[in-house]
Motif scaffolding. Structure first.
Motif, PDB file in Angstrom:
ATOM      1  N   HIS A  24      -5.576   4.654  12.490  1.00  0.00           N
ATOM      2  CA  HIS A  24      -3.948   4.466  11.953  1.00  0.00           C
ATOM      3  C   HIS A  24      -3.431   3.121  12.171  1.00  0.00           C
ATOM      4  O   HIS A  24      -1.596   2.949  12.550  1.00  0.00           O
ATOM      5  N   ARG A  25      -4.040   1.537  12.657  1.00  0.00           N
ATOM      6  CA  ARG A  25      -3.536   0.546  13.304  1.00  0.00           C
ATOM      7  C   ARG A  25      -2.129   0.495  12.547  1.00  0.00           C
ATOM      8  O   ARG A  25      -1.237   0.091  12.643  1.00  0.00           O
ATOM      9  N   THR A  26      -2.448   0.604  10.924  1.00  0.00           N
ATOM     10  CA  THR A  26      -1.303   0.063  10.092  1.00  0.00           C
ATOM     11  C   THR A  26      -0.313   0.748  10.294  1.00  0.00           C
ATOM     12  O   THR A  26       0.983  -0.007   9.931  1.00  0.00           O
ATOM     13  N   GLU A  27      -0.114   1.593  10.012  1.00  0.00           N
ATOM     14  CA  GLU A  27       0.889   3.033  10.150  1.00  0.00           C
ATOM     15  C   GLU A  27       0.935   2.531  11.384  1.00  0.00           C
ATOM     16  O   GLU A  27       3.014   2.790  12.114  1.00  0.00           O
TER      17      GLU A  27
ATOM     18  N   ALA B  63       3.555  -0.744  11.959  1.00  0.00           N
ATOM     19  CA  ALA B  63       4.702  -1.050  11.213  1.00  0.00           C
ATOM     20  C   ALA B  63       5.345  -0.166  11.307  1.00  0.00           C
ATOM     21  O   ALA B  63       6.774   0.000  11.009  1.00  0.00           O
TER      22      ALA B  63
ATOM     23  N   LEU C 252       2.293   2.072   3.534  1.00  0.00           N
ATOM     24  CA  LEU C 252       3.487   1.110   4.259  1.00  0.00           C
ATOM     25  C   LEU C 252       4.631   1.294   3.538  1.00  0.00           C
ATOM     26  O   LEU C 252       5.711   1.859   3.569  1.00  0.00           O
TER      27      LEU C 252
ATOM     28  N   SER D 241       0.670  -1.535   0.321  1.00  0.00           N
ATOM     29  CA  SER D 241       0.028   0.066  -0.191  1.00  0.00           C
ATOM     30  C   SER D 241       0.997   1.172  -0.191  1.00  0.00           C
ATOM     31  O   SER D 241       2.206   1.595   0.711  1.00  0.00           O
TER      32      SER D 241
END
Length: 384
Positions: free
Chosen positions: A234-237, A240, A5, A2
């Motif tokens: 903003h869990r993914t950010e 990561a 990422l 994405s």
């Protein structure tokens, strides 16, 4: 991958990770080449390479820490960086104790070096440069007072009481159990309150850092989103960046300990005190946090400086001392914690100066200069 990422896993970030882990693996594979006695050119070259990679990797840690701090807000952002470094350091000290040889004073020496560096060198520089750039800086006295209260209590339990109650500078086994229990309990309670009901006590209060007019009524200011909503959105950010921060921090700590034997040998050749090696290693381990604190001071964020520095030392003492005492009990090792009279004087002066400095509603560059004088005195003690 994405777009989010891709913006995190930049070529620069990946190169830093590869450089750190690559050098660590290289040092493990070339162990025989660095076995003592190491020829002077090879020793100097290895030290230069290690320090260079650590400095390069540290810039990546600082970047991720600042992104997380911006996204999560304090105290959560600062706590992520602090606990990442401290937990790894505790694991490494524990690994040394579980290895061959006698390491009765490793926890005492490591924590004392960290205390002098953080409370005097780093905070002194932060107050000096921040004060010269911004003038007097307001901090959250309630939050800072909580840190210092914990540091006074934990330092007394760790370094002062063993000399009075223990044997040869070490607690007796039956004394260690209640010391472990109260240390873990008060540190856990502190974290519970810091990240919960008292989180606001660790936020910036300087009017120059608040958005909008200083005279705005409290009900008209925009409330910061809750931590839960930020984590959800903003869990993914966040995951990561947290993973990348840890992956970048680990080789910094590992390389600093690989550097220990090289430093010991090099300092012995030039006649420098071996205690200097512990100071240098502690400084390098906490280099990312130190850089982050200095950048915060230059931005006038003096409460963030306190969260990073005082928070790091509270976590270091609160986690390291119980860990080494438990290992000592399980392996029947003696853990010497009592400090020398000179270091106890310096620690007492440092804590007293810290309380005086942060009892003021606004800290200044003069406060920073005073802390740097104490660190200079510590340097004299090391070389004496």
């Amino acid at each position: 991958m994405s777009t989010a990422l891709r913006s995190i896993l930049t070529p620069g970030a990946l190169v830093r990770v590869i450089a750190g882990w690559g050098l660590f693996v290289l040092l493990q594979l070339s162990g025989s080449l660095l076995a003592p006695p190491v020829p002077s050119p090879r020793l100097v070259g290895a030290l230069v390479m290690i320090v260079g990679v650590i400095l390069y990797a540290a810039t990546g840690v600082v970047q991720q820490a600042e992104h997380l701090a911006h996204r999560l807000g304090d105290p959560y952002g600062s706590l992520v960086l602090t606990l990442s470094i401290v937990v790894i350091e505790v694991v490494l000290i524990s690994a040394v104790m579980l290895g061959p040889g006698e390491h009765a004073t490793i926890a005492r020496d490591s924590v004392m070096a960290v205390a002098m560096i953080i409370l005097n060198l780093v905070i002194g520089l932060c107050l000096l440069v921040g004060g010269l750039k911004h003038g007097d800086m307001a901090h959250n006295r309630t939050g800072t007072s909580n840190y210092l209260a914990l540091l006074v209590v934990l330092s007394a339990l760790a370094f002062g009481l063993p000399a009075a109650l223990g044997t040869d500078g070490a607690y007796q086994p039956w004394q260690e159990i209640p010391i472990i229990a109260v240390t873990v309990a008060v540190y856990a309670f502190f974290l519970y309150r810091q990240t919960g009901a008292q989180a606001v006590d660790f936020t910036e209060v300087d009017p120059r850092l608040r958005p909008g007019p200083e005279t705005a009524a409290p009900e008209t200011t925009t409330a910061r989103p809750s931590l839960r909503s930020v984590l959800t959105e903003h869990r993914t950010e966040i995951l990561a960046r947290l993973a990348l921060l840890v992956i970048t921090v680990v080789p910094i700590v590992l390389l600093s300990h690989d550097m220990a034997s090289l430093l010991d040998e090099g300092l012995a050749r030039v006649g420098a005190p071996l205690a200097l090696a512990g100071v240098l290693i502690a400084a390098i381990v906490f280099l990312p946090e130190s850089i982050t604190a200095l950048r915060a001071a230059l931005a006038g964020e003096i409460q963030r400086v306190s969260n990073l520095c005082h928070g790091a030392l509270v976590s270091t003492v609160g986690l390291t001392i119980p860990a080494v005492l438990v290992i000592g009990l399980l392996t029947d090792q003696t853990v010497v914690l009592a400090e020398s009279p000179a270091n106890l004087v310096l620690l007492g002066a440092t804590l007293g100066l810290s309380i005086t400095t942060f009892a003021s509603s606004r800290v200044t560059s003069i406060h920073g200069a005073a802390h740097l004088v104490i660190f200079a005195a510590y340097g004299i003690a090391v070389f004496s």
